[in-house]
Motif scaffolding. Structure first.
Motif, PDB file in Angstrom:
ATOM      1  N   PRO A 180    -136.653  13.784 -29.711  1.00 30.93           N
ATOM      2  CA  PRO A 180    -135.823  13.159 -28.824  1.00 30.93           C
ATOM      3  C   PRO A 180    -134.952  12.141 -29.329  1.00 30.93           C
ATOM      4  CG  PRO A 180    -138.100  12.485 -28.961  1.00 30.93           C
ATOM      5  CD  PRO A 180    -138.006  13.479 -29.713  1.00 30.93           C
ATOM      6  N   VAL A 181    -133.986  11.682 -28.506  1.00 25.64           N
ATOM      7  CA  VAL A 181    -133.029  10.684 -28.901  1.00 25.64           C
ATOM      8  C   VAL A 181    -133.387   9.597 -27.723  1.00 25.64           C
ATOM      9  CG1 VAL A 181    -131.571  11.937 -30.113  1.00 25.64           C
ATOM     10  CG2 VAL A 181    -131.089  11.597 -27.723  1.00 25.64           C
ATOM     11  N   PRO A 182    -132.843   8.335 -27.940  1.00 29.84           N
ATOM     12  CA  PRO A 182    -132.891   7.003 -26.997  1.00 29.84           C
ATOM     13  C   PRO A 182    -131.659   6.921 -26.350  1.00 29.84           C
ATOM     14  CG  PRO A 182    -132.558   6.322 -29.233  1.00 29.84           C
ATOM     15  CD  PRO A 182    -132.729   7.586 -29.375  1.00 29.84           C
ATOM     16  N   MET A 183    -131.562   6.403 -24.872  1.00 30.19           N
ATOM     17  CA  MET A 183    -130.235   6.310 -24.411  1.00 30.19           C
ATOM     18  C   MET A 183    -129.353   5.555 -25.161  1.00 30.19           C
ATOM     19  SD  MET A 183    -129.052   7.134 -21.331  1.00 30.19           S
ATOM     20  CE  MET A 183    -130.253   7.243 -20.003  1.00 30.19           C
ATOM     21  N   ASP A 184    -129.611   4.581 -25.858  1.00 28.53           N
ATOM     22  CA  ASP A 184    -128.656   3.692 -26.695  1.00 28.53           C
ATOM     23  C   ASP A 184    -127.549   4.852 -27.354  1.00 28.53           C
ATOM     24  OD1 ASP A 184    -130.096   4.317 -28.806  1.00 28.53           O
ATOM     25  OD2 ASP A 184    -130.626   2.124 -29.220  1.00 28.53           O
ATOM     26  N   ARG A 185    -128.033   5.986 -27.936  1.00 27.18           N
ATOM     27  CA  ARG A 185    -127.122   6.865 -28.573  1.00 27.18           C
ATOM     28  C   ARG A 185    -125.916   7.147 -27.487  1.00 27.18           C
ATOM     29  NH1 ARG A 185    -129.156  10.242 -32.575  1.00 27.18           N
ATOM     30  NH2 ARG A 185    -130.896   9.365 -33.550  1.00 27.18           N
ATOM     31  N   PHE A 186    -125.852   6.837 -26.386  1.00 26.29           N
ATOM     32  CA  PHE A 186    -124.913   7.158 -25.424  1.00 26.29           C
ATOM     33  C   PHE A 186    -124.101   6.029 -24.951  1.00 26.29           C
ATOM     34  CE2 PHE A 186    -127.965  10.545 -25.506  1.00 26.29           C
ATOM     35  CZ  PHE A 186    -127.180  11.739 -25.798  1.00 26.29           C
ATOM     36  N   ARG A 187    -124.411   4.858 -25.192  1.00 25.81           N
ATOM     37  CA  ARG A 187    -123.871   3.443 -24.815  1.00 25.81           C
ATOM     38  C   ARG A 187    -123.305   3.444 -23.380  1.00 25.81           C
ATOM     39  NH1 ARG A 187    -122.925   0.637 -29.450  1.00 25.81           N
ATOM     40  NH2 ARG A 187    -121.182  -0.343 -28.663  1.00 25.81           N
ATOM     41  N   PRO A 188    -124.269   3.734 -22.435  1.00 22.43           N
ATOM     42  CA  PRO A 188    -123.890   3.605 -21.049  1.00 22.43           C
ATOM     43  C   PRO A 188    -123.860   2.038 -20.749  1.00 22.43           C
ATOM     44  CG  PRO A 188    -126.156   4.154 -21.111  1.00 22.43           C
ATOM     45  CD  PRO A 188    -125.633   4.098 -22.503  1.00 22.43           C
ATOM     46  N   ASN A 189    -123.229   1.875 -19.412  1.00 21.50           N
ATOM     47  CA  ASN A 189    -123.108   0.588 -18.958  1.00 21.50           C
ATOM     48  C   ASN A 189    -124.200   0.623 -17.762  1.00 21.50           C
ATOM     49  OD1 ASN A 189    -119.941   0.931 -19.004  1.00 21.50           O
ATOM     50  ND2 ASN A 189    -120.577  -0.756 -19.863  1.00 21.50           N
ATOM     51  N   LYS A 217    -115.012  11.904 -14.168  1.00 23.12           N
ATOM     52  CA  LYS A 217    -115.113  12.865 -14.786  1.00 23.12           C
ATOM     53  C   LYS A 217    -116.296  12.808 -16.114  1.00 23.12           C
ATOM     54  CE  LYS A 217    -112.567  13.469 -18.684  1.00 23.12           C
ATOM     55  NZ  LYS A 217    -113.461  13.537 -19.797  1.00 23.12           N
ATOM     56  N   PRO A 218    -116.983  13.786 -16.489  1.00 23.02           N
ATOM     57  CA  PRO A 218    -118.227  13.667 -17.202  1.00 23.02           C
ATOM     58  C   PRO A 218    -117.678  13.085 -18.619  1.00 23.02           C
ATOM     59  CG  PRO A 218    -117.386  16.213 -17.007  1.00 23.02           C
ATOM     60  CD  PRO A 218    -116.730  15.399 -16.020  1.00 23.02           C
ATOM     61  N   CYS A 219    -118.494  12.402 -19.375  1.00 24.43           N
ATOM     62  CA  CYS A 219    -118.067  11.979 -20.640  1.00 24.43           C
ATOM     63  C   CYS A 219    -118.329  12.775 -21.632  1.00 24.43           C
ATOM     64  CB  CYS A 219    -118.954  10.757 -20.950  1.00 24.43           C
ATOM     65  SG  CYS A 219    -118.457   9.675 -22.224  1.00 24.43           S
ATOM     66  N   SER A 220    -117.325  13.181 -22.314  1.00 26.49           N
ATOM     67  CA  SER A 220    -117.327  14.065 -23.706  1.00 26.49           C
ATOM     68  C   SER A 220    -117.910  13.284 -24.851  1.00 26.49           C
ATOM     69  CB  SER A 220    -115.953  14.586 -24.271  1.00 26.49           C
ATOM     70  OG  SER A 220    -115.094  13.620 -24.278  1.00 26.49           O
ATOM     71  N   ARG A 221    -118.976  13.679 -25.534  1.00 21.59           N
ATOM     72  CA  ARG A 221    -119.489  13.064 -26.695  1.00 21.59           C
ATOM     73  C   ARG A 221    -119.051  13.510 -28.173  1.00 21.59           C
ATOM     74  NH1 ARG A 221    -121.876   9.427 -23.164  1.00 21.59           N
ATOM     75  NH2 ARG A 221    -121.785   8.536 -24.890  1.00 21.59           N
ATOM     76  N   CYS A 222    -119.327  12.465 -28.768  1.00 14.04           N
ATOM     77  CA  CYS A 222    -118.749  12.549 -30.155  1.00 14.04           C
ATOM     78  C   CYS A 222    -119.659  12.337 -31.318  1.00 14.04           C
ATOM     79  CB  CYS A 222    -117.674  11.791 -30.533  1.00 14.04           C
ATOM     80  SG  CYS A 222    -118.003  10.023 -30.626  1.00 14.04           S
ATOM     81  N   ILE A 223    -119.434  12.347 -32.562  1.00 11.57           N
ATOM     82  CA  ILE A 223    -120.550  11.976 -33.681  1.00 11.57           C
ATOM     83  C   ILE A 223    -121.227  10.914 -33.545  1.00 11.57           C
ATOM     84  CG2 ILE A 223    -118.976  10.809 -35.199  1.00 11.57           C
ATOM     85  CD1 ILE A 223    -119.848  12.498 -37.441  1.00 11.57           C
ATOM     86  N   MET A 224    -120.811   9.912 -32.968  1.00 16.46           N
ATOM     87  CA  MET A 224    -121.604   8.324 -32.533  1.00 16.46           C
ATOM     88  C   MET A 224    -122.911   8.785 -31.976  1.00 16.46           C
ATOM     89  SD  MET A 224    -118.777   5.479 -31.309  1.00 16.46           S
ATOM     90  CE  MET A 224    -120.218   4.498 -30.799  1.00 16.46           C
ATOM     91  N   THR A 225    -123.116   9.895 -31.211  1.00 14.36           N
ATOM     92  CA  THR A 225    -124.411  10.279 -30.602  1.00 14.36           C
ATOM     93  C   THR A 225    -125.254  10.535 -31.818  1.00 14.36           C
ATOM     94  OG1 THR A 225    -123.803  12.251 -30.210  1.00 14.36           O
ATOM     95  CG2 THR A 225    -123.355  10.835 -28.476  1.00 14.36           C
ATOM     96  N   THR A 226    -124.929  10.780 -32.786  1.00  9.95           N
ATOM     97  CA  THR A 226    -125.820  11.577 -34.034  1.00  9.95           C
ATOM     98  C   THR A 226    -126.399  10.114 -34.593  1.00  9.95           C
ATOM     99  OG1 THR A 226    -124.241  11.532 -35.676  1.00  9.95           O
ATOM    100  CG2 THR A 226    -124.804  13.559 -34.266  1.00  9.95           C
ATOM    101  N   ILE A 227    -125.683   8.845 -34.382  1.00  5.56           N
ATOM    102  CA  ILE A 227    -125.932   7.694 -35.438  1.00  5.56           C
ATOM    103  C   ILE A 227    -127.248   6.897 -34.659  1.00  5.56           C
ATOM    104  CG2 ILE A 227    -125.139   5.415 -36.079  1.00  5.56           C
ATOM    105  CD1 ILE A 227    -122.286   6.879 -35.998  1.00  5.56           C
TER     106      ILE A 227
END
Length: 287
Positions: A180-189, A217-227
């Motif tokens: 599992p990954v935490p929510m902060d990988r996606f940096r939402p407001n 629109k939905p948010c497209s995700r990038c390599i930052m979500t792996t960090i």
């Protein structure tokens, strides 16, 4: 006929369980209990940005160490800190300070430089030359007109003023992930709880606290979500992107969370109900 723009209308489908401000694009975030949601997003969110010496924006995509720089609000600016580099206070530069044209994706935006001391501290912390700039003019950068209504603006966020995410959707994603990954990988407001997984794909107009939000629109995700935001390392450089590619691939990339623009500014707080005033078909368009 019911007025669908009345914030009292519509069922309360979720609640705000967390609010996050990221004052400096791609640096550490701040959890807040309440905030003013203005035309450009939550107060102080992504109003500062790190650039290279030529003015091009820098993010964790190029410099994962940016995740290790924590940010706190100061009396009239910020306090940056990083283990091994101590803390550094940065005053908000004056409106008539040194102007620079900086680049965020395809946009060129006028900003004010935060000075040599801030640049030197960040350069030492990140291990590369850089500058820190501040956006005074919140109307300087229009949101993408292909999705946002006329007049919608954005600060230094990638594309839109607000990013919201659902805990139930994260739970659904985590059930498919090897780890599992935490929510902060996606940096939402805004982090919401109470709705069914992926229900946000069908939301269009939301009332939250005193504010109205238009989901665009939905948010497209990038390599930052792996960090990992606590270590700046990628425990698995494939995830969660590989799983999103199987389960949430759509036109424009792999998606998690929803981008929104501010239709009516207002104060919002943790605990506020979220009412859906308009719905529509899933905005997760087939790839």
């Amino acid at each position: 006929m019911q007025d669908r723009t009345d914030p009292a209308a519509g069922a309360c489908v979720a609640r705000v369980v967390a609010l996050h401000v990221h004052p400096v694009k791609s640096l550490g975030g701040i959890a807040v209990s309440a905030g003013l949601l203005g035309p450009c997003g939550l107060e102080d969110d992504r109003r500062w940005m790190v650039t290279d010496p030529d003015g091009a924006f820098l993010t964790q995509r190029q410099q994962a160490r940016m995740a290790l720089v924590t940010v706190a609000r100061g009396t009239d600016g910020l306090v940056l800190a990083m283990e091994g580099h101590g803390a550094h206070a940065v005053a908000r530069p004056p409106v008539d300070g040194t102007r620079r044209i900086v680049r965020v994706w395809k946009d060129s935006v006028p900003a004010v430089d935060a000075g040599d001391a801030a640049a030197a501290w960040l350069g030492a912390a990140l291990g590369r030359p850089c500058r820190l700039v501040y956006l005074h003019d919140t109307g300087a950068r229009p949101a993408d007109p292909a999705f946002a209504p006329p007049g919608a603006t954005v600060g230094f966020a990638d594309g839109f003023a607000v990013l919201l995410a659902s805990r139930a959707s994260l739970d659904a994603l985590n059930r498919d992930l090897p780890s599992p990954v935490p929510m902060d990988r996606f940096r939402p407001n805004l982090v919401l709880e109470g709705a069914a997984p992926w229900a946000e794909d069908g939301w269009r107009l939301l009332a939250v606290g005193e504010a109205l939000l238009r989901v665009v629109k939905p948010c497209s995700r990038c390599i930052m979500t792996t960090i990992d935001q606590r270590t700046a390392e990628s425990p698995d450089p494939r995830e969660p992107l590989a799983t999103l590619a199987r389960t949430r691939r759509a036109r424009g990339g792999v998606m998690f969370g929803q981008n929104a623009v501010v239709v009516r500014p207002g104060r919002i707080a943790v605990g506020d109900g979220v009412r859906v005033l308009e719905e529509g078909p899933s905005n997760l368009l087939p790839a």
